[in-house]
Design a protein around this motif. Structure first.
Motif, PDB file in Angstrom:
ATOM      1  N   LYS A  89      75.078  57.928  58.939  1.00  0.00           N
ATOM      2  CA  LYS A  89      76.168  58.717  59.509  1.00  0.00           C
ATOM      3  C   LYS A  89      75.629  59.675  60.574  1.00  0.00           C
ATOM      4  O   LYS A  89      74.477  60.109  60.502  1.00  0.00           O
ATOM      5  CB  LYS A  89      76.900  59.504  58.426  1.00  0.00           C
ATOM      6  CG  LYS A  89      76.032  60.454  57.623  1.00  0.00           C
ATOM      7  CD  LYS A  89      76.827  61.216  56.570  1.00  0.00           C
ATOM      8  CE  LYS A  89      77.396  60.346  55.496  1.00  0.00           C
ATOM      9  NZ  LYS A  89      78.012  61.122  54.391  1.00  0.00           N
ATOM     10  N   GLY A  93      78.964  64.161  63.225  1.00  0.00           N
ATOM     11  CA  GLY A  93      80.181  63.367  63.348  1.00  0.00           C
ATOM     12  C   GLY A  93      81.337  64.003  62.595  1.00  0.00           C
ATOM     13  O   GLY A  93      81.169  64.951  61.822  1.00  0.00           O
ATOM     14  N   LYS A  97      83.896  58.921  61.798  1.00  0.00           N
ATOM     15  CA  LYS A  97      83.436  58.160  62.957  1.00  0.00           C
ATOM     16  C   LYS A  97      81.932  57.916  62.877  1.00  0.00           C
ATOM     17  O   LYS A  97      81.159  58.834  62.604  1.00  0.00           O
ATOM     18  CB  LYS A  97      83.767  58.909  64.247  1.00  0.00           C
ATOM     19  CG  LYS A  97      85.255  59.087  64.490  1.00  0.00           C
ATOM     20  CD  LYS A  97      85.508  59.935  65.740  1.00  0.00           C
ATOM     21  CE  LYS A  97      86.992  60.167  65.951  1.00  0.00           C
ATOM     22  NZ  LYS A  97      87.246  61.074  67.111  1.00  0.00           N
ATOM     23  N   GLY A  98      81.523  56.686  63.149  1.00  0.00           N
ATOM     24  CA  GLY A  98      80.108  56.363  63.188  1.00  0.00           C
ATOM     25  C   GLY A  98      79.447  56.143  61.845  1.00  0.00           C
ATOM     26  O   GLY A  98      78.248  55.903  61.781  1.00  0.00           O
ATOM     27  N   ILE A 130      74.554  56.492  67.932  1.00  0.00           N
ATOM     28  CA  ILE A 130      74.658  57.823  67.317  1.00  0.00           C
ATOM     29  C   ILE A 130      73.815  58.823  68.104  1.00  0.00           C
ATOM     30  O   ILE A 130      74.277  59.920  68.449  1.00  0.00           O
ATOM     31  CB  ILE A 130      74.227  57.780  65.841  1.00  0.00           C
ATOM     32  CG1 ILE A 130      75.260  57.019  65.009  1.00  0.00           C
ATOM     33  CG2 ILE A 130      74.036  59.199  65.293  1.00  0.00           C
ATOM     34  CD1 ILE A 130      74.879  56.834  63.557  1.00  0.00           C
ATOM     35  N   HIS A 135      79.488  59.198  68.653  1.00  0.00           N
ATOM     36  CA  HIS A 135      80.359  59.567  67.534  1.00  0.00           C
ATOM     37  C   HIS A 135      80.322  61.056  67.215  1.00  0.00           C
ATOM     38  O   HIS A 135      80.910  61.481  66.221  1.00  0.00           O
ATOM     39  CB  HIS A 135      79.956  58.793  66.277  1.00  0.00           C
ATOM     40  CG  HIS A 135      79.853  57.312  66.482  1.00  0.00           C
ATOM     41  ND1 HIS A 135      80.955  56.515  66.699  1.00  0.00           N
ATOM     42  CD2 HIS A 135      78.769  56.483  66.515  1.00  0.00           C
ATOM     43  CE1 HIS A 135      80.567  55.258  66.843  1.00  0.00           C
ATOM     44  NE2 HIS A 135      79.250  55.211  66.736  1.00  0.00           N
TER      45      HIS A 135
END
Length: 326
Positions: A89, A93, A97-98, A130, A135
């Motif tokens: 992750k 974020g 998202k992501g 990322i 994100h």
């Protein structure tokens, strides 16, 4: 009169009567006065949030590694130490998202909860996106967090399609006001994002039982894929979940916040993240306008300043009676 969430259009007067909070009211009346800007980084940076939680003894998913540069991207598999399941992750974020969930490996490929396959190169590309800020909040360059994938408790998996549901508790000055589950569907691809087709399931603060559910804003009784009832399910370890949520208020000092948790089969409730700007769909999931919960807290704090965490929990349980479906 038909309840407000069963109609697509309501007049402003009706919405005010029902206590519905819109984004402008949320920001002006609750977020801005209650959440000093200097405290935002405590929750906007997931690595920092987890570090604070560990210091306070709050259970969180184990961190396998933090990807900060292209070299880390090339060598990310070294951080996993042979582990086959994990979650990636963005550190900064929001809204899911992501987030990439890997449930296992097969024939050299990574498997998503849906069974879709990703190559090592696909995962590297995701990490590169990322780092580039694709994100992150404001599109700024970011880092990626790789952590333990929760092994969801069986009660929770029974109402979620191929993905573990998470639990959100919204608090105002340390008083829990509303809670919901976000359960995945086939449409949401194992994710708990309501905008991607996940279910929002309201949870009664007092008992921890599910009381109402929505899918794409419409009230539902059954899971669209699993065909199981969504109302009347008791969330395990509910008392501990509320205690962790209140601890997160103490940890951050944010007056208005949302705490996201998951229940691990072996480790119990784990704090996943804290949000200084929790969304408003929780009203739809519960069939209750937030104003009906926030205004009593304002009055309570004026009359009883300095209540302990235990006293705040007791007030919320006693004040916010179970929601009656119908």
């Amino acid at each position: 009169m038909t309840r407000w969430w069963h109609r697509w259009f309501r007049t402003p007067a009706e919405l005010r009567e029902m206590g519905v909070v819109g984004i402008n009211m949320r920001n002006a009346r609750y977020v801005l006065p209650s959440n000093p800007r200097k405290l935002y980084d405590l929750v906007d940076n997931k690595v920092r949030t987890k570090s604070l939680a560990v210091e306070r003894g709050i259970s969180v998913p184990e961190t396998y590694g933090v990807v900060t540069n292209p070299g880390d991207v090339r060598n990310f598999e070294r951080m996993l130490e042979g582990r086959e399941s994990f979650v990636i992750k963005p550190t900064r974020g929001s809204g899911g998202k992501g987030v990439l969930v890997i449930a296992g490996r097969e024939d050299g490929m990574y498997l998503k909860p849906s069974g879709a396959q990703l190559s090592v190169g696909d995962v590297r590309n995701h990490l590169q996106n990322i780092l580039a800020g694709l994100h992150s909040l404001g599109g700024k360059r970011d880092t990626a967090l790789i952590e333990y994938k929760v092994a969801p408790e069986k009660t929770m998996t029974s109402i979620s399609f191929q993905g573990a549901p998470d639990i959100r508790v919204v608090l105002f000055h340390g008083y829990p006001v509303l809670a919901m589950l976000r359960a995945s569907t086939r449409e949401s691809d194992g994710r708990s994002n309501l905008h991607q087709g996940a279910l929002g399931i309201g949870v009664d603060i007092r008992s921890g039982k599910t009381v109402h559910a929505v899918h794409h804003g419409r009230a539902v009784k059954m899971h669209p894929d699993l065909k199981v009832p969504l109302v009347g399910v008791t969330v395990p370890e509910w008392e501990r979940i509320l205690e962790i949520a209140v601890q997160c208020y103490e940890m951050t000092g944010l007056g208005y916040l949302g705490v996201d948790l998951m229940i691990d089969e072996n480790r119990g409730p784990l704090m996943i993240e804290v949000n200084a700007r929790p969304g408003l769909a929780i009203q739809l999931a519960n069939g209750v306008g937030l104003l009906k919960r926030l205004e009593p807290i304002t009055e309570r704090r004026a009359k009883h300043p300095g209540e302990t965490p235990a006293e705040r929990l007791l007030f919320s349980k006693n004040r916010f009676a179970p929601i009656q479906e119908g």
